[in-house]
Design an enzyme around this catalytic site. Structure first.
Site, PDB file in Angstrom:
ATOM      1  N   LYS A  13       0.838  -1.215   0.000  1.00 53.26           N
ATOM      2  CA  LYS A  13       0.000   0.000   0.000  1.00 53.26           C
ATOM      3  C   LYS A  13       0.867   1.256   0.000  1.00 53.26           C
ATOM      4  O   LYS A  13       0.628   2.182  -0.766  1.00 53.26           O
ATOM      5  CB  LYS A  13      -0.898   0.054   1.252  1.00 53.26           C
ATOM      6  CG  LYS A  13      -1.823  -1.098   1.423  1.00 53.26           C
ATOM      7  CD  LYS A  13      -2.657  -0.960   2.688  1.00 53.26           C
ATOM      8  CE  LYS A  13      -1.876  -0.955   3.976  1.00 53.26           C
ATOM      9  NZ  LYS A  13      -1.167  -2.206   4.290  1.00 53.26           N
ATOM     10  N   ARG A  88      -9.190   1.650   8.827  1.00 50.08           N
ATOM     11  CA  ARG A  88      -8.752   0.300   9.118  1.00 50.08           C
ATOM     12  C   ARG A  88      -9.804  -0.487   9.864  1.00 50.08           C
ATOM     13  O   ARG A  88      -9.611  -1.664  10.169  1.00 50.08           O
ATOM     14  CB  ARG A  88      -7.519   0.395   9.994  1.00 50.08           C
ATOM     15  CG  ARG A  88      -6.333  -0.254   9.386  1.00 50.08           C
ATOM     16  CD  ARG A  88      -5.220  -0.059  10.353  1.00 50.08           C
ATOM     17  NE  ARG A  88      -4.123  -0.860  10.029  1.00 50.08           N
ATOM     18  CZ  ARG A  88      -3.036  -0.386   9.416  1.00 50.08           C
ATOM     19  NH1 ARG A  88      -2.959   0.858   9.033  1.00 50.08           N
ATOM     20  NH2 ARG A  88      -2.042  -1.195   9.195  1.00 50.08           N
ATOM     21  N   ARG A 127      11.878  -5.948   4.312  1.00 53.47           N
ATOM     22  CA  ARG A 127      11.691  -4.486   4.236  1.00 53.47           C
ATOM     23  C   ARG A 127      12.691  -3.773   5.141  1.00 53.47           C
ATOM     24  O   ARG A 127      12.952  -4.193   6.252  1.00 53.47           O
ATOM     25  CB  ARG A 127      10.272  -4.116   4.659  1.00 53.47           C
ATOM     26  CG  ARG A 127      10.105  -2.602   4.749  1.00 53.47           C
ATOM     27  CD  ARG A 127       8.684  -2.163   4.807  1.00 53.47           C
ATOM     28  NE  ARG A 127       7.930  -2.770   5.887  1.00 53.47           N
ATOM     29  CZ  ARG A 127       6.629  -2.563   6.064  1.00 53.47           C
ATOM     30  NH1 ARG A 127       5.956  -1.802   5.223  1.00 53.47           N
ATOM     31  NH2 ARG A 127       5.995  -3.134   7.061  1.00 53.47           N
ATOM     32  N   ARG A 160      11.710  -2.485  10.856  1.00 52.02           N
ATOM     33  CA  ARG A 160      10.748  -1.937  11.814  1.00 52.02           C
ATOM     34  C   ARG A 160      10.496  -2.934  12.948  1.00 52.02           C
ATOM     35  O   ARG A 160      10.451  -4.135  12.702  1.00 52.02           O
ATOM     36  CB  ARG A 160       9.413  -1.653  11.097  1.00 52.02           C
ATOM     37  CG  ARG A 160       9.305  -0.253  10.578  1.00 52.02           C
ATOM     38  CD  ARG A 160       8.151  -0.038   9.628  1.00 52.02           C
ATOM     39  NE  ARG A 160       6.854  -0.595   9.993  1.00 52.02           N
ATOM     40  CZ  ARG A 160       5.765  -0.471   9.243  1.00 52.02           C
ATOM     41  NH1 ARG A 160       5.817   0.213   8.104  1.00 52.02           N
ATOM     42  NH2 ARG A 160       4.628  -1.002   9.607  1.00 52.02           N
ATOM     43  N   ARG A 171      -0.339  -9.134  13.225  1.00 46.87           N
ATOM     44  CA  ARG A 171      -0.907  -8.052  12.402  1.00 46.87           C
ATOM     45  C   ARG A 171      -1.810  -8.621  11.305  1.00 46.87           C
ATOM     46  O   ARG A 171      -2.839  -8.029  10.967  1.00 46.87           O
ATOM     47  CB  ARG A 171       0.212  -7.215  11.773  1.00 46.87           C
ATOM     48  CG  ARG A 171       0.881  -6.293  12.785  1.00 46.87           C
ATOM     49  CD  ARG A 171       2.199  -5.752  12.284  1.00 46.87           C
ATOM     50  NE  ARG A 171       2.081  -4.856  11.154  1.00 46.87           N
ATOM     51  CZ  ARG A 171       3.094  -4.512  10.376  1.00 46.87           C
ATOM     52  NH1 ARG A 171       4.301  -5.016  10.580  1.00 46.87           N
ATOM     53  NH2 ARG A 171       2.918  -3.673   9.380  1.00 46.87           N
TER      54      ARG A 171
HETATM   55  P1  AP5 Z   1       4.964  -1.567   1.711  1.00 44.83           P
HETATM   56  O1  AP5 Z   1       4.622  -0.735   0.541  1.00 44.83           O
HETATM   57  O2  AP5 Z   1       5.810  -0.956   2.776  1.00 44.83           O
HETATM   58  O3  AP5 Z   1       3.649  -2.254   2.324  1.00 44.83           O
HETATM   59  P2  AP5 Z   1       2.453  -1.671   3.162  1.00 44.83           P
HETATM   60  O4  AP5 Z   1       1.219  -2.356   2.668  1.00 44.83           O
HETATM   61  O5  AP5 Z   1       2.464  -0.179   3.155  1.00 44.83           O
HETATM   62  O6  AP5 Z   1       2.859  -2.246   4.583  1.00 44.83           O
HETATM   63  P3  AP5 Z   1       2.813  -1.631   6.032  1.00 44.83           P
HETATM   64  O7  AP5 Z   1       3.466  -2.657   6.928  1.00 44.83           O
HETATM   65  O8  AP5 Z   1       3.360  -0.254   6.095  1.00 44.83           O
HETATM   66  O9  AP5 Z   1       1.313  -1.644   6.283  1.00 44.83           O
HETATM   67  P4  AP5 Z   1       0.614  -1.707   7.578  1.00 44.83           P
HETATM   68  O10 AP5 Z   1      -0.733  -1.415   7.086  1.00 44.83           O
HETATM   69  O11 AP5 Z   1       0.708  -2.923   8.408  1.00 44.83           O
HETATM   70  O12 AP5 Z   1       1.430  -0.650   8.470  1.00 44.83           O
HETATM   71  P5  AP5 Z   1       1.178   0.869   8.797  1.00 44.83           P
HETATM   72  O13 AP5 Z   1       2.465   1.558   8.716  1.00 44.83           O
HETATM   73  O14 AP5 Z   1       0.003   1.390   8.047  1.00 44.83           O
HETATM   74  O15 AP5 Z   1       5.676  -2.893   1.160  1.00 44.83           O
HETATM   75  C1  AP5 Z   1       6.138  -3.917   2.033  1.00 44.83           C
HETATM   76  C2  AP5 Z   1       7.501  -4.439   1.522  1.00 44.83           C
HETATM   77  O16 AP5 Z   1       7.287  -5.131   0.295  1.00 44.83           O
HETATM   78  C3  AP5 Z   1       8.500  -3.313   1.224  1.00 44.83           C
HETATM   79  O17 AP5 Z   1       9.791  -3.745   1.542  1.00 44.83           O
HETATM   80  C4  AP5 Z   1       8.355  -3.101  -0.277  1.00 44.83           C
HETATM   81  O18 AP5 Z   1       9.563  -2.634  -0.854  1.00 44.83           O
HETATM   82  C5  AP5 Z   1       8.005  -4.508  -0.778  1.00 44.83           C
HETATM   83  N1  AP5 Z   1       7.086  -4.461  -1.925  1.00 44.83           N
HETATM   84  C6  AP5 Z   1       6.069  -3.577  -2.133  1.00 44.83           C
HETATM   85  N2  AP5 Z   1       5.434  -3.867  -3.301  1.00 44.83           N
HETATM   86  C7  AP5 Z   1       6.052  -4.967  -3.798  1.00 44.83           C
HETATM   87  C8  AP5 Z   1       5.843  -5.758  -4.975  1.00 44.83           C
HETATM   88  N3  AP5 Z   1       4.861  -5.480  -5.866  1.00 44.83           N
HETATM   89  N4  AP5 Z   1       6.663  -6.817  -5.170  1.00 44.83           N
HETATM   90  C9  AP5 Z   1       7.654  -7.114  -4.272  1.00 44.83           C
HETATM   91  N5  AP5 Z   1       7.918  -6.403  -3.155  1.00 44.83           N
HETATM   92  C10 AP5 Z   1       7.108  -5.349  -2.918  1.00 44.83           C
HETATM   93  O19 AP5 Z   1       0.707   0.746  10.323  1.00 44.83           O
HETATM   94  C11 AP5 Z   1       1.583   0.281  11.335  1.00 44.83           C
HETATM   95  C12 AP5 Z   1       0.799   0.176  12.629  1.00 44.83           C
HETATM   96  O20 AP5 Z   1       0.277   1.467  12.999  1.00 44.83           O
HETATM   97  C13 AP5 Z   1      -0.439  -0.747  12.600  1.00 44.83           C
HETATM   98  O21 AP5 Z   1      -0.103  -2.089  12.830  1.00 44.83           O
HETATM   99  C14 AP5 Z   1      -1.292  -0.124  13.717  1.00 44.83           C
HETATM  100  O22 AP5 Z   1      -0.832  -0.525  14.978  1.00 44.83           O
HETATM  101  C15 AP5 Z   1      -1.014   1.370  13.570  1.00 44.83           C
HETATM  102  N6  AP5 Z   1      -1.999   2.045  12.714  1.00 44.83           N
HETATM  103  C16 AP5 Z   1      -1.755   2.696  11.522  1.00 44.83           C
HETATM  104  N7  AP5 Z   1      -2.886   3.196  11.009  1.00 44.83           N
HETATM  105  C17 AP5 Z   1      -3.874   2.877  11.881  1.00 44.83           C
HETATM  106  C18 AP5 Z   1      -5.286   3.088  11.893  1.00 44.83           C
HETATM  107  N8  AP5 Z   1      -5.893   3.718  10.880  1.00 44.83           N
HETATM  108  N9  AP5 Z   1      -5.998   2.604  12.937  1.00 44.83           N
HETATM  109  C19 AP5 Z   1      -5.391   1.947  13.941  1.00 44.83           C
HETATM  110  N10 AP5 Z   1      -4.063   1.699  13.990  1.00 44.83           N
HETATM  111  C20 AP5 Z   1      -3.322   2.144  12.980  1.00 44.83           C
END
Ligand code: AP5
Length: 214
Positions: A13, A88, A127, A160, A171
């Site tokens: 994402k 979410r 990552r 991370r 998660r």
């Molecule tokens: P990446 O693009 O980083 O993936 P992502 O889907 O953004 O993953 P996140 O871990 O950031 O999502 P998340 O939703 O768990 O975490 P967030 O930061 O929002 O890609 C992942 C890896 O794959 C990278 O290394 C990339 O290079 C590689 N990649 C990407 N595309 C690829 C492809 N096509 N092919 C191969 N490799 C690829 O949230 C973290 C925490 O914050 C949550 O767990 C929660 O505790 C809290 N939080 C955040 N928002 C909220 C909310 N709205 N409500 C409640 N808690 C929240």
């Protein structure tokens, strides 16, 4: 254009949201990045969020909804935005819809980046994230020029805390229980579009631009 990115943790994402933001000249709003910046700066919000994030749990809705509703009303959001990691939960989606309705607007597209669970743990363990500017890399798919160093700002790259395999599994469970129902929610509104997130990054982005238009 107001876009929501949906998908499991690690589905890509954030990677696609950054490309959309650059391509369409709209801000990329990542709630995960906002929380991580608050943790780094030692704020009260960061302290509270970290308790949940380190366990692989969602931060409570009341800590995130107002923050996003305020953010999307800033001047730089006038042409639209891409929300990454929000909503979410169904209550977050309902709160966003209610706030946007009050403002006389609505979400245009919810894009689901679809990747099976078995691919996710491998992606997350590869990552690396920059401690300063938040740029992300993957040790196999997008390695930095110099190992462990951010190409963009020269700072250190880290795994991370919540990307350790045991936390990733938690998660994923939380995603299926609390976030996946949003797929039906946005499908019911006729704005859900799914893309195959197992393809390479450029192919995924091509699918997204075919949906969003030039
Ligand atoms: P990446 O693009 O980083 O993936 P992502 O889907 O953004 O993953 P996140 O871990 O950031 O999502 P998340 O939703 O768990 O975490 P967030 O930061 O929002 O890609 C992942 C890896 O794959 C990278 O290394 C990339 O290079 C590689 N990649 C990407 N595309 C690829 C492809 N096509 N092919 C191969 N490799 C690829 O949230 C973290 C925490 O914050 C949550 O767990 C929660 O505790 C809290 N939080 C955040 N928002 C909220 C909310 N709205 N409500 C409640 N808690 C929240």
């Amino acid at each position: 254009m107001k876009i929501i990115m949906l998908g499991a943790p690690g589905a890509g994402k954030g990677t696609q949201a950054k490309k959309i933001a650059d391509n369409y000249g709209i801000p990329h709003i990542s709630t995960g990045d906002i929380f991580r910046a608050n943790i780094k700066n030692g704020t009260e919000l960061g302290r509270k969020a970290k308790e949940y994030m380190d366990q692989g749990l969602l931060v409570p809705d009341e800590l995130v909804v107002d923050l996003v509703v305020d953010r999307v009303q800033k001047d730089d959001c006038a042409k639209g935005y891409v929300l990454d990691g929000f909503p979410r939960t169904i209550p977050q989606a309902e709160a966003l819809d209610a706030a946007l309705t009050t403002l006389g607007t609505a979400v245009d597209y919810a894009i689901d980046v679809d990747v099976p669970d078995e691919n996710i743990v491998r992606r997350m363990s590869g990552r690396r994230a920059c401690v300063s500017c938040g740029a992300t890399y993957h040790i196999e798919h997008i390695p930095p020029v110099q190992e462990g160093i951010c190409d963009r700002c020269g700072s250190t790259l880290i795994l991370r805390d919540d990307d350790k395999p045991e936390t990733v599994t938690r998660r994923l469970e939380v995603y299926h229980a609390q976030t996946q129902p949003l797929i039906d929610y946005y499908s019911g509104k006729g704005i859900l579009r799914a893309v195959d997130g197992t393809k390479d990054m450029e192919a995924v982005f091509h699918e997204i631009t075919s949906i969003l238009g030039a």
